[in-house]
Write an enzyme that holds these catalytic residues in place. Sequence first.
Site, PDB file in Angstrom:
ATOM      1  CD  GLU A  94      -1.246  -0.316   3.696  1.00 56.65           C
ATOM      2  OE1 GLU A  94      -2.012  -1.286   3.640  1.00 56.65           O
ATOM      3  OE2 GLU A  94      -1.225   0.464   4.645  1.00 56.65           O
ATOM      4  CG  HIS A 123      10.868  21.112   4.405  1.00 53.53           C
ATOM      5  ND1 HIS A 123      10.306  21.319   3.168  1.00 53.53           N
ATOM      6  CD2 HIS A 123      10.508  22.164   5.165  1.00 53.53           C
ATOM      7  CE1 HIS A 123       9.639  22.468   3.189  1.00 53.53           C
ATOM      8  NE2 HIS A 123       9.748  23.000   4.393  1.00 53.53           N
TER       9      HIS A 123
END
Lengths: 291, 377
Positions: free
Chosen positions: A210, A248
């Site tokens: 998945e 980030h």
Amino acid sequence: MSILIDENSKVVVQGLTGREGQFHALRNRDYGTNIVAGTRPGKGGENVDGIPIFDDVEKAVKKTNANVALTFVPPAFAKDAVLEAAFGGCELIVCITEGIPAKDEAEMYDILKKETKASLLGPNCPGLISPGKANVGIMPHEITMPGNIGVVSRSGTLTYQAVYELTNLNIGQSTCIGIGGDPVPGMSFIDVIEKFQADSETEGIVMIGEIGGTAEEEAADFIKQYVTKPVVSYIAGVTAPPGKKMGHAGAIVSGNKGTAEAKIKALTDAGAEVVRTPTEVGEAMKGAING
Amino acid sequence: MDLFEYQGKSLYQKFNINHPKSKLIKNIDEIEESIDLNFPIVVKAQVQVGGRGKAGGIKVAHNSTELKQHSEEILGMDIKGHLVEVLLLEEASNILEEYYISFTLDRSEKKYLIMLSAKGGMDIEQVAAENPDDLVKFHVSPSEKLTSSTISELIHEANLNQDYEESLSEIIQNLYQMFIEGDCDLVEVNPLAITDEGVMALDSKVALDMNAKYKHTYFEDLEEEIPIPDSEKYAKEKGLNFIKLEGTVGIIGNGAGLVMSTLDVVAENGGKAANFLDIGGGAKAETVSSALEVLEADENVKSVLINIFGGITRCDLVAEGIIEATKGKKLVWPIIIRLDGTNSLEGLELLKENPNDKIFIEGSMDSAAKLAVEKGL
């Protein structure tokens, strides 16, 4: 043959006295699994439906020669329970518990790897079944049948779905394994696929993945290099809304990986047949082993 | 769970991480009172979306007139669909150097990852892409401690200003403690700055591991401060994993994988899911009826697909929940049900004994999705 568990496996259940633990352990026993012991601190000497309870895993192993632990204990105690099972002498620990903090999982995995030889399946997984031999966990055995296809999946319910499709087409399974979807799973796709590749009676491999993480991409690299058996794969989440990125930092670590497209491409490039819905798994495997 | 900047900074307080003096306000009147901060003051919109600076959500005020003016402008502003309801007023720092540091779990390595760069205050993803050598990456074994000698090596390797090594080392150690003991999924500071008042964490991007909620009482307080869409409130109260989407086919399933897959299969059949709703493992009858109630609140839903594959979840309990929620009710939409796995025969039997002309039972995931799409047209 099967991998990891068979008719000779002896299972100690951690958390046998709890509701879920008892329900599933007794189901496992009814299926023919050797459930030889349970543990619950302070309840040693008692029994659950004839299964003797011990205070800890070490005592249970000494008395019953248990070699597999099945863990149902609540998240706050799961890390200690898994380590207790490993240091108590179990070779395989199947941890069903959902909701364990990531730091506990990471630490647990690190200690297991450095200080023990035990293998961990899960946490947050449905366990595994070698049809006709043993069921260790919460998989519904009714949908399985003995045979030669290995099934490995990150998602519990999708494992069942894939197994069900195989059985409907009269394609049996050697072992079906749910590795769980937590941040730090014990066994990875690669660990399991390596065993299926080495198992003389496994003829084909179904891998259900998945979106998120990079486990499928890593498995694809492994398949490309080492796997000669046919692999059929399905990846869930093609239309799922984009998940949250871990700042980030997350973006730098995972790069372009993690999307359904990236996983499907990696697996296709590795020679696996990637199907578009889980219901197609059966037909695709039928074609792969007959063709 | 992602935190607001001010929430991350409240954790800095807890873990002795040096950061600018600040005050939080929710309405303009609060500025009239003495705010006890020295000018210049940075007015920062508290939103959970990147690019707030470019959108005008961060401004520097040099006096009370500007402070009031900027605050009025930013409070209530819409930044990429996020309404600014809270402002962080912060004493501006005189920045000498700006660095980047983050702590996260590297799932592939199964170890903690520290990333450190002397090129802070800018887009770190760009730095990583263009000058990867400027970003120092270091893995910590989860069963080991982060030693001060390791931190010292990192500071040297990343070329940080060694005149500040002692205070840099201290703040890095404290941030790491916050990451570990505070059960954070992410701690990211950009910039970690050297200012004329010493080393400070000027920004905060923090995500908490909610599985560790039981260890920290303040997790719940932080959670309560984060607004959730009305559509998701009820689901959350009931402990359901629910995300609203744009389509018309309401989805209820068990297990994130199966629910995700159900969305895909609905799409394959030409439909669009109205939501993602995972009732989880071991759901009881009550869970299922709450799930149906959640969907009732969504006017876009035209049909509902219940896709259950029982493992730890028992299909008979799911069936009981469906019956409980629908008995004697005039259903607003058709419900298409697919049950397989643990106790599925018992579940299907229960549904047959309690028929409802708007409930349809299908044998496979595909056919159920197909019917749900058709009925929802």
